[in-house]
Write an enzyme that holds these catalytic residues in place. Structure first.
Site, PDB file in Angstrom:
ATOM      1  N   HIS A 215      58.273  36.962  61.624  1.00  0.00           N
ATOM      2  CA  HIS A 215      57.355  37.912  60.987  1.00  0.00           C
ATOM      3  C   HIS A 215      56.963  37.329  59.632  1.00  0.00           C
ATOM      4  CE1 HIS A 215      55.434  41.337  59.246  1.00  0.00           C
ATOM      5  NE2 HIS A 215      56.287  41.333  58.253  1.00  0.00           N
TER       6      HIS A 215
ATOM      7  N   ASP B 260      52.670  43.451  63.682  1.00  0.00           N
ATOM      8  CA  ASP B 260      51.825  42.297  63.999  1.00  0.00           C
ATOM      9  C   ASP B 260      51.192  42.471  65.381  1.00  0.00           C
ATOM     10  OD1 ASP B 260      52.848  40.940  61.589  1.00  0.00           O
ATOM     11  OD2 ASP B 260      54.715  40.918  62.719  1.00  0.00           O
TER      12      ASP B 260
ATOM     13  N   GLY C  88      62.819  45.412  56.530  1.00  0.00           N
ATOM     14  CA  GLY C  88      62.771  44.781  55.194  1.00  0.00           C
ATOM     15  C   GLY C  88      62.697  43.269  55.295  1.00  0.00           C
ATOM     16  N   ASN C  89      61.787  42.689  54.553  1.00  0.00           N
ATOM     17  CA  ASN C  89      61.567  41.236  54.624  1.00  0.00           C
ATOM     18  C   ASN C  89      62.528  40.414  53.777  1.00  0.00           C
ATOM     19  OD1 ASN C  89      59.437  41.058  56.452  1.00  0.00           O
ATOM     20  ND2 ASN C  89      58.038  41.874  54.899  1.00  0.00           N
TER      21      ASN C  89
ATOM     22  N   ALA D  42      65.070  54.727  51.757  1.00  0.00           N
ATOM     23  CA  ALA D  42      64.436  55.979  52.167  1.00  0.00           C
ATOM     24  C   ALA D  42      63.454  56.518  51.135  1.00  0.00           C
ATOM     25  CB  ALA D  42      65.515  57.027  52.464  1.00  0.00           C
ATOM     26  N   ALA D  43      63.655  56.151  49.866  1.00  0.00           N
ATOM     27  CA  ALA D  43      62.751  56.652  48.826  1.00  0.00           C
ATOM     28  C   ALA D  43      61.548  55.750  48.614  1.00  0.00           C
ATOM     29  CB  ALA D  43      63.504  56.820  47.509  1.00  0.00           C
TER      30      ALA D  43
END
Ligand code: NAX
Length: 328
Positions: A187, A159, A130-131, A12-13
């Protein structure tokens, strides 16, 4: 009045978190009549920064925002959550091998999946941003056997949106008149943006464009490598556009696709289009009443087949790698 929907945002930050939270609190995620409670999950050193963001959220006096909780404990942050946006992840740093990257993310997404399993609301919907997003979603899903597997999704909407604008620029037709575009696969740079079923102002996009060289050498690489181009230009990775896509993904999932159109979501494969069952791969999907379905019966030409297969192969390799690491 409606009871509030609990929305958990991890990382969140971070920069996507900063672009995302205000839009959720203002009603753009779920609708202008749906009150929300925010749950912010961060790692301990970033709690103070998350508190700063929460102070700013307070200062917006959003009428729909009914509370903000901040925690570094996934068991707390996912307690009763209805919508979980998994944004925080371990980025790839210089010299990091894929195995190290997957392992580091396993350390994040496995416990988060378990916490979702144990504490989330029955109707929970999960979007992994998140990747590596598809495989992180697979890891979280494997740790949550009591949650219906189709609730775990990963984001290819950015995308999809990138592809819409590139096609709009090429054809001079506004994005609002472009329909049925599809992102297939992972992705990652292997993703395949497919215009063969897309329409621009009601006409087949591939026929309107009629330029296979542009498709292969310009459109596809521009969309697939856009993330790197943004980093190059901005000196930081996509944040506002990623947050926008996360909003779009959940909003569409909850509120439905328009008649005659579809969107792209990475979802657990049921074997459609030759994508091995269980892989979290991007497909053309329609949504209705909070559920989604893969669009069936599309002809996949040779050009598309080769590209879908290449991206799916990469997903299979990632799945093998996390299996070998004992993460799924
Ligand atoms: P930032 O580095 O700005 O923020 C990430 C935040 O996550 C940090 O505040 C960090 O403290 C937090 N975090 C790390 N581990 C955590 C944990 N275990 N629990 C809770 N929080 C944790 O990254 P940002 O630019 O916000 O990007 C976040 C992720 O989105 C990255 O993995 C990035 O690769 C990915 N992206 C995915 C996209 C997609 O289309 N699927 C596009 C945009 C973006 O690149």
């Amino acid at each position: 009045t409606r009871s509030p929907v609990n929305v958990t945002v991890t990382g969140a930050a971070g920069q996507i978190g900063y672009a995302l939270l205000f839009r959720i609190a203002s009603g753009q995620l779920l609708g202008a009549d749906v009150p929300v409670k925010l749950r912010l999950l961060e790692i301990t050193p970033a709690l103070k920064a998350a508190e700063g963001t929460a102070m700013e959220l307070d200062d917006c006096a959003f009428p729909l925002l009914q509370g903000i909780d901040i925690s570094d404990d996934p068991n707390v942050a996912f307690d009763g959550t209805n919508v979980a946006l998994l944004v925080g992840a371990r980025p790839r740093t210089k010299g990091m091998e894929r195995g190290d990257l997957l392992e580091a993310n396993g350390g994040i997404f496995k416990p988060q999946g378990k916490a979702i399993n144990d504490h989330a609301a029955d109707d929970v919907k999960i979007l992994v941003v998140g990747n590596p997003a598809n495989t992180n979603a697979l890891i979280a899903q494997a740790a949550a056997p009591d949650v219906p597997s189709e609730r775990f999704t990963a984001m290819t909407r950015l995308d999809h949106n990138r592809a819409l604008t590139q096609l709009s620029k090429k054809t001079g037709v506004p994005v609002s008149e472009i329909k049925r575009l599809t992102i297939w696969g992972n992705h990652s740079a292997t993703q395949y943006p497919d215009i063969f079923h897309a329409t621009v102002a009601g006409k087949n996009a591939a026929e309107v464009v009629s330029d296979e060289k542009w498709l292969a050498e310009d459109f596809i690489p521009t969309v697939a490598k856009r993330g790197a181009a943004i980093i190059e230009a901005r000196g930081a990775s996509s944040a506002a556009s990623a947050a926008n896509a996360a909003i779009d993904h959940v909003h569409t999932w909850v509120n439905g696709t328009a008649e005659g159109n579809w969107t792209s979501m990475a979802i657990p494969s049921d074997g459609s289009y030759g994508v091995p069952e269980g892989l979290i791969s991007s497909f053309p999907v329609t949504t209705k009443d909070g559920t989604y379905e893969i669009v069936q019966g599309l002809d996949v030409n040779e050009f598309s087949r080769a590209r879908i297969d290449a991206s799916v192969k990469e997903l299979e390799e990632e799945r093998e790698a996390v299996r070998a690491l004992g993460l799924i």
